[in-house]
Design a protein around this motif. Structure first.
Motif, PDB file in Angstrom:
ATOM      1  N   TYR A 127       0.848  -1.194   0.000  1.00 48.20           N
ATOM      2  CA  TYR A 127       0.000   0.000   0.000  1.00 48.20           C
ATOM      3  C   TYR A 127       0.878   1.237   0.000  1.00 48.20           C
ATOM      4  CZ  TYR A 127      -3.611  -3.300   1.461  1.00 48.20           C
ATOM      5  OH  TYR A 127      -4.468  -4.372   1.526  1.00 48.20           O
TER       6      TYR A 127
ATOM      7  N   SER B  21     -11.496  -4.521  14.412  1.00 47.33           N
ATOM      8  CA  SER B  21     -10.980  -4.019  13.141  1.00 47.33           C
ATOM      9  C   SER B  21     -12.090  -3.238  12.454  1.00 47.33           C
ATOM     10  CB  SER B  21     -10.506  -5.164  12.245  1.00 47.33           C
ATOM     11  OG  SER B  21     -11.590  -5.994  11.877  1.00 47.33           O
TER      12      SER B  21
ATOM     13  N   LYS C 126     -13.384  -1.477   8.482  1.00 43.73           N
ATOM     14  CA  LYS C 126     -13.257  -1.516   7.029  1.00 43.73           C
ATOM     15  C   LYS C 126     -13.163  -0.093   6.498  1.00 43.73           C
ATOM     16  CE  LYS C 126     -13.790  -6.006   6.212  1.00 43.73           C
ATOM     17  NZ  LYS C 126     -12.812  -6.837   5.481  1.00 43.73           N
TER      18      LYS C 126
ATOM     19  N   ARG D  80      -9.213  -4.882  -4.380  1.00 44.92           N
ATOM     20  CA  ARG D  80      -9.269  -4.598  -2.942  1.00 44.92           C
ATOM     21  C   ARG D  80      -9.775  -3.175  -2.708  1.00 44.92           C
ATOM     22  NH1 ARG D  80      -3.474  -5.468  -1.084  1.00 44.92           N
ATOM     23  NH2 ARG D  80      -3.041  -4.959  -3.252  1.00 44.92           N
TER      24      ARG D  80
ATOM     25  N   VAL E 111     -10.269  -2.304   2.653  1.00 45.38           N
ATOM     26  CA  VAL E 111      -9.182  -2.923   3.399  1.00 45.38           C
ATOM     27  C   VAL E 111      -9.568  -2.975   4.867  1.00 45.38           C
ATOM     28  CG1 VAL E 111      -7.962  -0.723   3.712  1.00 45.38           C
ATOM     29  CG2 VAL E 111      -6.705  -2.874   3.895  1.00 45.38           C
TER      30      VAL E 111
ATOM     31  N   LEU F  44      -8.589  -2.784   8.658  1.00 46.45           N
ATOM     32  CA  LEU F  44      -7.525  -2.167   9.446  1.00 46.45           C
ATOM     33  C   LEU F  44      -7.709  -2.479  10.923  1.00 46.45           C
ATOM     34  CD1 LEU F  44      -7.362   1.411   7.837  1.00 46.45           C
ATOM     35  CD2 LEU F  44      -5.953  -0.589   7.295  1.00 46.45           C
TER      36      LEU F  44
ATOM     37  N   LYS G 165      -2.263  -1.117  11.078  1.00 46.22           N
ATOM     38  CA  LYS G 165      -1.847  -2.216  10.211  1.00 46.22           C
ATOM     39  C   LYS G 165      -3.065  -2.847   9.554  1.00 46.22           C
ATOM     40  CE  LYS G 165      -1.983  -5.716  13.893  1.00 46.22           C
ATOM     41  NZ  LYS G 165      -1.231  -6.807  14.575  1.00 46.22           N
ATOM     42  N   THR G 166      -2.817  -3.618   8.504  1.00 36.30           N
ATOM     43  CA  THR G 166      -3.890  -4.363   7.862  1.00 36.30           C
ATOM     44  C   THR G 166      -4.257  -5.567   8.729  1.00 36.30           C
ATOM     45  OG1 THR G 166      -2.316  -5.695   6.606  1.00 36.30           O
ATOM     46  CG2 THR G 166      -3.098  -3.661   5.576  1.00 36.30           C
ATOM     47  N   ASN G 167      -5.410  -6.156   8.456  1.00 39.83           N
ATOM     48  CA  ASN G 167      -5.833  -7.314   9.242  1.00 39.83           C
ATOM     49  C   ASN G 167      -4.872  -8.491   9.107  1.00 39.83           C
ATOM     50  OD1 ASN G 167      -8.049  -6.014  10.270  1.00 39.83           O
ATOM     51  ND2 ASN G 167      -9.549  -7.007   8.924  1.00 39.83           N
TER      52      ASN G 167
ATOM     53  N   LEU H 257       1.244  -0.128   8.402  1.00 41.35           N
ATOM     54  CA  LEU H 257       1.066   0.916   7.398  1.00 41.35           C
ATOM     55  C   LEU H 257       1.687   2.241   7.820  1.00 41.35           C
ATOM     56  CD1 LEU H 257      -2.623   0.181   6.298  1.00 41.35           C
ATOM     57  CD2 LEU H 257      -0.498  -0.528   5.181  1.00 41.35           C
TER      58      LEU H 257
ATOM     59  N   ALA I 177      -3.758   0.629  -3.079  1.00 38.56           N
ATOM     60  CA  ALA I 177      -3.150  -0.696  -3.055  1.00 38.56           C
ATOM     61  C   ALA I 177      -2.425  -0.956  -4.373  1.00 38.56           C
ATOM     62  CB  ALA I 177      -4.216  -1.756  -2.830  1.00 38.56           C
TER      63      ALA I 177
END
Length: 250
Positions: free
Chosen positions: A132, A157, A159, A172, A175, A177, A189-191, A196, A241
């Motif tokens: 990303y 988390s 979306k 995507r 995402v 998070l 961070k992403t799941n 990030l 992305a």
């Protein structure tokens, strides 16, 4: 007188004959000097000489060249390596500036050494690289406005809808998070675990959680050695992305 003399002569003659009949004493042979010859008795064992230790040769280089066209957005890049099951096996770049990459003729280039985040060699096979580009995200400390720490919900988390990347047909659009922390502070961070950007550099965090505040903002609650903190992250949708495709690790 004559008889006595003859007896003496006879005795002397017999003694001479007796001496002549005796075996002569062997004369010792001369010893020839030379190199001594060592002998080993059958019961003695020969100690084998130790063979020289073999120094293991270094494993051959497994560098994989990864190239990609960065999305048309000002910001920093986070890039991860994934296995065929979609598991993140290596954080290759985290909040990297474009200058940290090699600039190729038509793409940015980086290298992967085939290891995971613990420095261990990964098995040969197919892997994927994707990441990303995070744009102008704004982080504010709003702890003074917070009333009390929320319930512990560190597994939560949210979306977030991403900006479309015009250079790729990326599916995507959304995402997932979440928030994480380590000895260096807290981060978004992403799941699947790809960091990030940094939220706070406060050490000794004990927990963090995330909650969505509108389409473009999230709030992070953090507890560390200094107490309770609350951060508002705006423009969280300013991300694109990109995908580096599939490659083979030998």
């Amino acid at each position: 007188m004559t008889i006595k003399t003859n007896t003496t002569i006879l005795t002397t003659l017999l003694a001479s004959i007796a001496l002549a009949q005796e075996s002569p004493t062997p004369t010792p042979s001369a010893i020839i000097e030379g190199s001594p010859v060592s002998s080993i008795s059958p019961t003695e064992s020969v100690t084998p000489q130790p063979s020289p230790e073999q120094t293991p040769s270094a494993s051959p280089a497994r560098n994989v060249r990864i190239s990609f066209v960065p999305p048309p957005l000002e910001g920093r890049i986070s890039l991860g390596i994934y296995d065929t099951q979609g598991k993140l096996v290596r954080v290759l770049h985290h909040e990297a500036d474009l200058r940290e990459f090699t600039i190729g003729a038509d793409a940015l280039v980086t290298q992967w050494d085939g290891k995971n985040d613990n420095g261990e060699d990964l098995p040969a096979g197919k892997y994927y690289a994707r990441g990303y580009l995070v744009g102008p995200v704004k982080v504010e400390d709003v702890s003074q406005a917070a009333t009390a720490p929320p319930e512990n919900n560190s597994n939560a988390s949210v979306k977030v809808k991403l900006m479309p990347n015009p250079l790729a047909n990326d599916t995507r659009a959304l995402v997932g998070l979440t928030a994480g922390f380590d000895n260096n502070g807290s981060y978004l961070k992403t799941n699947d675990g790809l960091p990030l950007f940094t939220i706070s550099k406060s050490a000794n965090s004990s927990r963090v959680s995330i909650a969505k505040k509108g389409d473009k903002s999230v709030e992070i609650c953090q507890t560390d050695a200094a107490g309770f903190h609350q951060f508002r992250i705006s423009n969280v949708d300013q991300m694109m992305a990109f995908d580096c495709g599939e490659f083979e690790l030998k």
